[in-house]
Design an enzyme around this catalytic site. Structure first.
Site, PDB file in Angstrom:
ATOM      1  N   ASN A 287      10.486  87.063  30.859  1.00  0.00           N
ATOM      2  CA  ASN A 287      11.687  87.424  30.498  1.00  0.00           C
ATOM      3  C   ASN A 287      12.712  86.290  31.510  1.00  0.00           C
ATOM      4  OD1 ASN A 287      11.711  89.397  28.891  1.00  0.00           O
ATOM      5  ND2 ASN A 287      12.275  91.065  30.513  1.00  0.00           N
TER       6      ASN A 287
ATOM      7  N   GLU B   7       5.424  90.416  31.875  1.00  0.00           N
ATOM      8  CA  GLU B   7       6.577  90.574  31.030  1.00  0.00           C
ATOM      9  C   GLU B   7       8.152  90.295  31.910  1.00  0.00           C
ATOM     10  OE1 GLU B   7       6.309  91.116  28.119  1.00  0.00           O
ATOM     11  OE2 GLU B   7       4.411  92.304  27.881  1.00  0.00           O
TER      12      GLU B   7
ATOM     13  N   ARG C  77       8.806  86.311  20.234  1.00  0.00           N
ATOM     14  CA  ARG C  77       9.033  87.378  21.192  1.00  0.00           C
ATOM     15  C   ARG C  77       8.775  88.725  20.214  1.00  0.00           C
ATOM     16  NH1 ARG C  77       6.983  85.726  24.224  1.00  0.00           N
ATOM     17  NH2 ARG C  77       7.331  87.427  25.347  1.00  0.00           N
TER      18      ARG C  77
END
Lengths: 148, 101
Positions: free
Chosen positions: A53, A49, A107
């Site tokens: 990002n 994660e 997303r």
């Protein structure tokens, strides 16, 4: 803060192929703590994660550098610092809200929520135009009979 | 092929395989979308038995399939969920929206 027992760092480009590389690297470093499969999976998921990002949000229109520093402390705590030098986050509290995303339809806006539920601590420092640093901390259980 | 689809009479089963991260999600979504558009299923079962890793990108894949099936008046089920993927989906509350088998 106490000195780390062990430390490693990698720098890689914000290419999506490196998501798997970062997960595997963190899992490999964590292996010296003799974690359970569940613990390894939690670490891999949170790293995925944090690195995603950087790839999606920090460098939206270019390829930039991402660094991942792994540190191990005497109390069996693993600290993972994922850092970029990208666009930064204007409002960190908003970015951490479940379902909030500035990404496309691939997303879910659940990245920080997943990091928070899988780690013991998640710290985010960001400055618009300068970059973002995400610090993940996870204490790995000491196993009875486990050698060091 | 990250998605293998089988089925007839608008009942579709899609086996997803490999790592469902941001790197793989676009391809998986594309393949799934094409199969849904071709079959217009009233029932879609997503079989995650071959998934070796899933992060929040998988949540987006499942929610997109859920919305598409909703538009078609169909039902989405998710089955053979590996432990790691299940933990991610439950942390996001996907299990409250989609039926897990």
């Amino acid at each position: 803060m106490t000195k780390p027992v062990n430390e490693a760092a990698v720098v890689f480009l914000s290419r999506s192929a490196n998501e798997g590389f970062a997960r595997a690297t963190a899992a490999c470093f964590a292996a010296q703590l003799d974690p359970t499969l569940d613990e390894v999976n939690d670490i891999k998921t949170a790293v995925s994660e944090a690195v995603t990002n950087c790839i999606v949000h920090a460098y939206p229109d270019c390829i930039g550098k991402v660094s991942m520093r792994l540190r191990l402390f005497g109390d069996n705590t693993l600290e993972i610092v994922v850092k970029d030098w990208g666009v930064g986050i204007e409002d960190v509290a908003q970015a951490r809200q479940p379902l909030y995303t500035t990404g496309d339809e691939t997303r879910s806006g659940m990245g920080f929520t997943i990091m928070e539920s899988f780690m013991d601590g998640v710290k985010v420092r960001s400055a618009p135009g300068k970059g973002t640093t995400v610090t993940l901390r996870r204490r790995v259980s000491l196993r009875v009979g486990g050698g060091a | 092929m990250a998605v293998t689809c089988t089925g007839e009479n608008r009942v579709l089963r899609a086996v997803v395989s490999g790592e469902v991260d941001h790197h793989g999600a676009k391809q998986i979504m594309g393949e799934l979308e094409r199969s849904i558009n071709a079959a217009l299923p009233r029932s879609l079962t997503l079989d995650l038995g071959e998934v070796s890793f899933m992060d929040s990108s998988g949540i987006a894949v499942i929610l997109r399939a859920y919305r598409r099936l909703g538009e078609l008046g169909g039902e989405l089920k998710v089955c053979n969920i590996p432990e790691q993927a299940g933990k991610v989906l439950r942390a996001a509350g996907v299990d409250r929206l989609v039926s897990f088998e």
